[in-house]
Design a protein around this motif. Structure first.
Motif, PDB file in Angstrom:
ATOM      1  N   ALA A  86      96.625  67.164  86.923  1.00  0.00           N
ATOM      2  CA  ALA A  86      97.504  65.990  86.881  1.00  0.00           C
ATOM      3  C   ALA A  86      97.639  65.467  85.460  1.00  0.00           C
ATOM      4  O   ALA A  86      98.733  65.114  85.011  1.00  0.00           O
ATOM      5  CB  ALA A  86      96.959  64.907  87.814  1.00  0.00           C
ATOM      6  N   VAL A  87      96.512  65.399  84.737  1.00  0.00           N
ATOM      7  CA  VAL A  87      96.552  64.916  83.355  1.00  0.00           C
ATOM      8  C   VAL A  87      97.386  65.848  82.485  1.00  0.00           C
ATOM      9  O   VAL A  87      98.194  65.393  81.652  1.00  0.00           O
ATOM     10  CB  VAL A  87      95.120  64.775  82.798  1.00  0.00           C
ATOM     11  CG1 VAL A  87      95.156  64.497  81.303  1.00  0.00           C
ATOM     12  CG2 VAL A  87      94.372  63.661  83.520  1.00  0.00           C
ATOM     13  N   LEU A  88      97.205  67.154  82.651  1.00  0.00           N
ATOM     14  CA  LEU A  88      97.989  68.106  81.861  1.00  0.00           C
ATOM     15  C   LEU A  88      99.480  67.996  82.176  1.00  0.00           C
ATOM     16  O   LEU A  88     100.324  68.125  81.284  1.00  0.00           O
ATOM     17  CB  LEU A  88      97.499  69.531  82.128  1.00  0.00           C
ATOM     18  CG  LEU A  88      96.106  69.867  81.583  1.00  0.00           C
ATOM     19  CD1 LEU A  88      95.704  71.289  81.996  1.00  0.00           C
ATOM     20  CD2 LEU A  88      96.082  69.731  80.067  1.00  0.00           C
ATOM     21  N   LEU A  89      99.809  67.747  83.445  1.00  0.00           N
ATOM     22  CA  LEU A  89     101.206  67.600  83.831  1.00  0.00           C
ATOM     23  C   LEU A  89     101.841  66.403  83.131  1.00  0.00           C
ATOM     24  O   LEU A  89     102.925  66.510  82.543  1.00  0.00           O
ATOM     25  CB  LEU A  89     101.305  67.439  85.348  1.00  0.00           C
ATOM     26  CG  LEU A  89     102.709  67.186  85.913  1.00  0.00           C
ATOM     27  CD1 LEU A  89     103.617  68.393  85.673  1.00  0.00           C
ATOM     28  CD2 LEU A  89     102.631  66.880  87.418  1.00  0.00           C
ATOM     29  N   VAL A  90     101.155  65.267  83.155  1.00  0.00           N
ATOM     30  CA  VAL A  90     101.689  64.066  82.521  1.00  0.00           C
ATOM     31  C   VAL A  90     101.776  64.250  81.005  1.00  0.00           C
ATOM     32  O   VAL A  90     102.783  63.920  80.371  1.00  0.00           O
ATOM     33  CB  VAL A  90     100.834  62.838  82.877  1.00  0.00           C
ATOM     34  CG1 VAL A  90     101.318  61.606  82.119  1.00  0.00           C
ATOM     35  CG2 VAL A  90     100.870  62.580  84.384  1.00  0.00           C
ATOM     36  N   ALA A  91     100.695  64.796  80.408  1.00  0.00           N
ATOM     37  CA  ALA A  91     100.679  64.978  78.959  1.00  0.00           C
ATOM     38  C   ALA A  91     101.773  65.949  78.506  1.00  0.00           C
ATOM     39  O   ALA A  91     102.463  65.718  77.508  1.00  0.00           O
ATOM     40  CB  ALA A  91      99.310  65.482  78.511  1.00  0.00           C
ATOM     41  N   GLY A  92     101.963  67.032  79.247  1.00  0.00           N
ATOM     42  CA  GLY A  92     102.999  67.991  78.884  1.00  0.00           C
ATOM     43  C   GLY A  92     104.387  67.384  78.953  1.00  0.00           C
ATOM     44  O   GLY A  92     105.235  67.631  78.083  1.00  0.00           O
ATOM     45  N   ALA A  93     104.630  66.555  79.988  1.00  0.00           N
ATOM     46  CA  ALA A  93     105.937  65.912  80.113  1.00  0.00           C
ATOM     47  C   ALA A  93     106.178  64.933  78.965  1.00  0.00           C
ATOM     48  O   ALA A  93     107.292  64.852  78.431  1.00  0.00           O
ATOM     49  CB  ALA A  93     106.040  65.196  81.456  1.00  0.00           C
ATOM     50  N   VAL A  94     105.148  64.183  78.578  1.00  0.00           N
ATOM     51  CA  VAL A  94     105.302  63.224  77.485  1.00  0.00           C
ATOM     52  C   VAL A  94     105.564  63.945  76.164  1.00  0.00           C
ATOM     53  O   VAL A  94     106.405  63.520  75.365  1.00  0.00           O
ATOM     54  CB  VAL A  94     104.053  62.326  77.383  1.00  0.00           C
ATOM     55  CG1 VAL A  94     104.112  61.467  76.124  1.00  0.00           C
ATOM     56  CG2 VAL A  94     103.948  61.433  78.613  1.00  0.00           C
ATOM     57  N   ILE A  95     104.863  65.051  75.934  1.00  0.00           N
ATOM     58  CA  ILE A  95     105.085  65.815  74.700  1.00  0.00           C
ATOM     59  C   ILE A  95     106.506  66.373  74.656  1.00  0.00           C
ATOM     60  O   ILE A  95     107.197  66.315  73.628  1.00  0.00           O
ATOM     61  CB  ILE A  95     104.043  66.948  74.584  1.00  0.00           C
ATOM     62  CG1 ILE A  95     102.641  66.355  74.364  1.00  0.00           C
ATOM     63  CG2 ILE A  95     104.402  67.890  73.437  1.00  0.00           C
ATOM     64  CD1 ILE A  95     101.536  67.385  74.417  1.00  0.00           C
ATOM     65  N   ALA A  96     106.960  66.918  75.796  1.00  0.00           N
ATOM     66  CA  ALA A  96     108.331  67.446  75.846  1.00  0.00           C
ATOM     67  C   ALA A  96     109.346  66.333  75.610  1.00  0.00           C
ATOM     68  O   ALA A  96     110.346  66.526  74.903  1.00  0.00           O
ATOM     69  CB  ALA A  96     108.572  68.120  77.198  1.00  0.00           C
ATOM     70  N   GLU A  97     109.095  65.150  76.176  1.00  0.00           N
ATOM     71  CA  GLU A  97     110.001  64.032  75.967  1.00  0.00           C
ATOM     72  C   GLU A  97     110.003  63.574  74.516  1.00  0.00           C
ATOM     73  O   GLU A  97     111.044  63.194  73.970  1.00  0.00           O
ATOM     74  CB  GLU A  97     109.619  62.873  76.892  1.00  0.00           C
ATOM     75  CG  GLU A  97     110.541  61.667  76.818  1.00  0.00           C
ATOM     76  CD  GLU A  97     111.949  61.975  77.291  1.00  0.00           C
ATOM     77  OE1 GLU A  97     112.882  61.266  76.855  1.00  0.00           O
ATOM     78  OE2 GLU A  97     112.131  62.926  78.091  1.00  0.00           O
ATOM     79  N   TYR A  98     108.839  63.615  73.859  1.00  0.00           N
ATOM     80  CA  TYR A  98     108.765  63.229  72.449  1.00  0.00           C
ATOM     81  C   TYR A  98     109.604  64.179  71.590  1.00  0.00           C
ATOM     82  O   TYR A  98     110.332  63.737  70.691  1.00  0.00           O
ATOM     83  CB  TYR A  98     107.320  63.238  71.969  1.00  0.00           C
ATOM     84  CG  TYR A  98     107.201  63.042  70.479  1.00  0.00           C
ATOM     85  CD1 TYR A  98     107.321  61.791  69.907  1.00  0.00           C
ATOM     86  CD2 TYR A  98     106.986  64.138  69.631  1.00  0.00           C
ATOM     87  CE1 TYR A  98     107.241  61.606  68.532  1.00  0.00           C
ATOM     88  CE2 TYR A  98     106.899  63.973  68.252  1.00  0.00           C
ATOM     89  CZ  TYR A  98     107.022  62.703  67.709  1.00  0.00           C
ATOM     90  OH  TYR A  98     106.957  62.534  66.346  1.00  0.00           O
ATOM     91  N   LEU A  99     109.500  65.468  71.875  1.00  0.00           N
ATOM     92  CA  LEU A  99     110.295  66.431  71.110  1.00  0.00           C
ATOM     93  C   LEU A  99     111.783  66.203  71.341  1.00  0.00           C
ATOM     94  O   LEU A  99     112.595  66.306  70.404  1.00  0.00           O
ATOM     95  CB  LEU A  99     109.901  67.849  71.502  1.00  0.00           C
ATOM     96  CG  LEU A  99     108.472  68.281  71.124  1.00  0.00           C
ATOM     97  CD1 LEU A  99     108.161  69.674  71.672  1.00  0.00           C
ATOM     98  CD2 LEU A  99     108.290  68.250  69.614  1.00  0.00           C
ATOM     99  N   THR A 100     112.158  65.900  72.596  1.00  0.00           N
ATOM    100  CA  THR A 100     113.560  65.600  72.878  1.00  0.00           C
ATOM    101  C   THR A 100     114.011  64.354  72.139  1.00  0.00           C
ATOM    102  O   THR A 100     115.095  64.318  71.538  1.00  0.00           O
ATOM    103  CB  THR A 100     113.762  65.410  74.391  1.00  0.00           C
ATOM    104  OG1 THR A 100     113.375  66.613  75.078  1.00  0.00           O
ATOM    105  CG2 THR A 100     115.208  65.089  74.715  1.00  0.00           C
ATOM    106  N   TRP A 101     113.194  63.302  72.188  1.00  0.00           N
ATOM    107  CA  TRP A 101     113.534  62.058  71.486  1.00  0.00           C
ATOM    108  C   TRP A 101     113.642  62.280  69.981  1.00  0.00           C
ATOM    109  O   TRP A 101     114.546  61.761  69.332  1.00  0.00           O
ATOM    110  CB  TRP A 101     112.466  61.009  71.783  1.00  0.00           C
ATOM    111  CG  TRP A 101     112.601  59.769  70.968  1.00  0.00           C
ATOM    112  CD1 TRP A 101     113.425  58.716  71.199  1.00  0.00           C
ATOM    113  CD2 TRP A 101     111.897  59.455  69.765  1.00  0.00           C
ATOM    114  NE1 TRP A 101     113.289  57.760  70.228  1.00  0.00           N
ATOM    115  CE2 TRP A 101     112.348  58.185  69.332  1.00  0.00           C
ATOM    116  CE3 TRP A 101     110.916  60.110  69.016  1.00  0.00           C
ATOM    117  CZ2 TRP A 101     111.851  57.580  68.173  1.00  0.00           C
ATOM    118  CZ3 TRP A 101     110.427  59.514  67.876  1.00  0.00           C
ATOM    119  CH2 TRP A 101     110.899  58.257  67.455  1.00  0.00           C
ATOM    120  N   ARG A 102     112.719  63.067  69.440  1.00  0.00           N
ATOM    121  CA  ARG A 102     112.683  63.285  67.995  1.00  0.00           C
ATOM    122  C   ARG A 102     113.931  64.001  67.509  1.00  0.00           C
ATOM    123  O   ARG A 102     114.349  63.813  66.353  1.00  0.00           O
ATOM    124  CB  ARG A 102     111.441  64.108  67.635  1.00  0.00           C
ATOM    125  CG  ARG A 102     111.178  64.259  66.155  1.00  0.00           C
ATOM    126  CD  ARG A 102     110.718  62.949  65.556  1.00  0.00           C
ATOM    127  NE  ARG A 102     110.448  63.061  64.131  1.00  0.00           N
ATOM    128  CZ  ARG A 102     111.373  63.009  63.172  1.00  0.00           C
ATOM    129  NH1 ARG A 102     112.637  62.841  63.507  1.00  0.00           N
ATOM    130  NH2 ARG A 102     111.030  63.102  61.898  1.00  0.00           N
TER     131      ARG A 102
END
Length: 544
Positions: A86-102
């Protein structure tokens, strides 16, 4: 047979809850490019946490029963793996969103709106500002808590079956309001005599139309299915079924079915009320300076929808069968650039007024069209009796076919089906005749001032007032049976709304005269001259 002709077309309010303080938009130093709001990372984290929770909960229930990993150390290992995933799922989604935002940025230039996004697959999209027709703002509960909104900028054009638009998700609420004001800044029309301001406001009394207007039976069935699914997840489905059986012990099967159907109907009615409140709370229809109609509504998810009056080609008065008996109707806009039928994400953008008393709907329609009275209230020309005969034949044929099939199976398999067929026919045939007669009474058409008006439908009776200048062509359709009955279906083609609005099963001569009067000159090259009594040939509606 199909003939086509085309050518140029000659009331109480409620206050909204205070919003969180606004955060200024992030701007890259030294440029006019803007980034989306950084708090999109919080939104993604919250959403993915909910998704992870939805996955983890059933697994935890399985672990607690020992059905999957047994007991002892194996259960502990299962819990560790579960939470790690669960933690990896949330962390991976946040990282992907950061790259999209960036790698996402937008710019509002003097001539164009640009949006650049993508890391591996870079997308560069641009809209000409002169083509922008709508700036719609929405915010679900999580965005509202954080003071954010989603902005959708549309041109109203279609490309590859999809409406051409840019979506900025999310930006600060202040930025969303600024974008809307800047992109929809239009000079006021000289002919705009009606004052700007509120045209309609939320009235709590309208909620009484929610149960008959919404699919209450479908919602009730969905509630019953959800109850059985949840009881299965928690392993108590047998107990639920046993409890229901104990409640109806000693009661006939018929009474039990009726009672359960009534319970589902009540649950569906409650669901309809909830959906209506969520969609239409704080509703407000207003006309803004520059000729922009704005609809604001929503309890948890707020929506702000804009329709430019210069794109408006008419209105549609919709009376669903469930609320027609209560004298209620809703008002839809017929405008270019709105979502087409089948666009599930934006299929309600055309609704200007929810189901309300017919007098209110007529008043709002007149205000929207800037007319002293709504064209949809004009007296209509009735259609010939042959149109009623066609509807009666369709209805009786459709209703009788299942009865005939059941009767045939009863003669072949079991006499029980014969009784079912007889019961079905007793109920279905009178109902079919009633609906067919209502469908015939709903037919009508006329020309009222600047608008052509047509009405049809029984499950949802629709009265369309289409601006005559917005008609760009006519399509005349005659089937074999229509030719024998002397009927035609006349469709006014337009670039707005559904793209075409039909006058069903009208007399051939009456329909052609109606088309010629509604848009003079458009159909004339396709009409045959009619011989006059003195032997001369005059232009008329002889045929197409």
């Amino acid at each position: 047979m199909t003939a086509e002709a085309s050518g140029p077309a000659g009331p109480t309010g409620t206050s909204e809850a205070p919003e969180p303080p606004e955060v200024p938009v992030t701007v890259e130093p030294g440029t006019d490019w803007h980034r989306l709001d950084r708090r999109t990372l919080l939104v993604t984290a919250a959403v993915m946490t909910g998704v992870a929770g939805g996955v983890v909960l059933p697994v935890l229930l399985g672990l607690s029963s020992g059905a999957w990993f047994g007991s002892g150390p194996r259960r502990g290992i299962g819990l560790v793996l579960l939470f790690t995933g669960a933690v990896l799922l949330v962390a991976g989604a946040v990282i992907a969103e950061y790259l999209t935002w960036r790698h996402t940025r937008y710019r509002i230039g003097p001539d164009r709106v640009d949006l650049h996004s993508g890391l591996l697959l870079v997308k560069r999209r641009s809209l000409a500002r002169e083509r922008i027709r709508s700036v719609d703002i929405t915010a679900h509960p999580l965005l509202r808590i954080l003071g954010l909104v989603k902005v959708r900028i549309g041109t109203g054009e279609s490309s590859g079956g999809k409406e051409s638009s840019l979506e900025l998700n999310p930006v600060a609420r202040a930025e969303g309001d600024r974008l809307r004001a800047e992109l929809l800044d239009r000079p006021a029309e000289p002919s705009a005599a009606t004052a700007d301001g509120a045209l309609a406001r939320f009235d709590p009394r309208w909620i009484r139309y929610a149960p008959p207007a919404f699919p209450t039976l479908v919602l009730g069935a969905a509630a019953a299915g959800a109850l059985m699914q949840l009881s299965d997840w928690f392993g108590v489905q047998n107990e639920v079924i046993s409890t229901i059986g104990d409640l109806f012990a000693g009661v006939s099967i018929t009474l039990m079915v009726l009672a359960l159907a009534l319970a589902a109907l009540i649950a569906g009615a409650v669901g309809s009320l909830g959906l209506w409140v969520e969609m239409w709370w704080n509703y407000r229809l207003e006309r803004e300076p520059g000729g922009v109609l704005r609809v604001r509504r929503g309890l948890f998810t707020t929506r702000s929808i804009s329709v430019e009056e210069r794109r408006l080609r008419g209105i549609e008065l919709v009376e669903p069968l469930g609320v027609r008996g209560f004298g209620a109707a809703r008002v839809d806009a017929i405008a270019t650039g709105l979502a087409k039928e089948g666009d599930a994400d934006h299929e309600d953008l055309h609704i200007l007024l929810p189901v309300a008393p017919r007098a209110v709907a007529d008043e709002v329609a007149a205000l929207v069209l800037r007319e002293p009275g709504t064209p949809t209230a004009a007296p209509l020309t009735a259609h010939p009796r042959a149109a009623r005969s066609r509807r009666l034949r369709w209805a009786l044929g459709s209703a009788a076919a299942p009865a005939v099939v059941l009767a045939g199976l009863g003669l072949w398999l079991t006499p029980v089906l014969l009784y079912i067929a007889a019961g079905y026919a007793v109920v279905a045939l009178p109902l079919a005749v009633s609906l067919a007669r209502d469908a015939y009474r709903s037919l009508g058409h006329t020309v009222s001032g600047r608008y052509l008006v047509t009405r049809s439908g029984t499950m949802a009776r629709r009265t369309v007032a289409l601006r005559r200048s917005g008609v760009i062509g006519w399509t005349i359709t005659r089937s074999l049976f229509q030719r024998r009955a002397g009927l035609i279906t006349l469709t006014a083609t337009t670039a707005a709304g559904a793209g075409g609005y039909s006058v069903h099963d009208t007399a051939e001569g009456e329909g052609l005269l109606f088309a010629a009067e509604a848009v003079p000159g458009l159909l004339a090259p396709f009409l045959e001259p009619v011989p006059a009594p003195d032997g001369t040939r005059s232009s008329g509606a002889g045929g197409a």
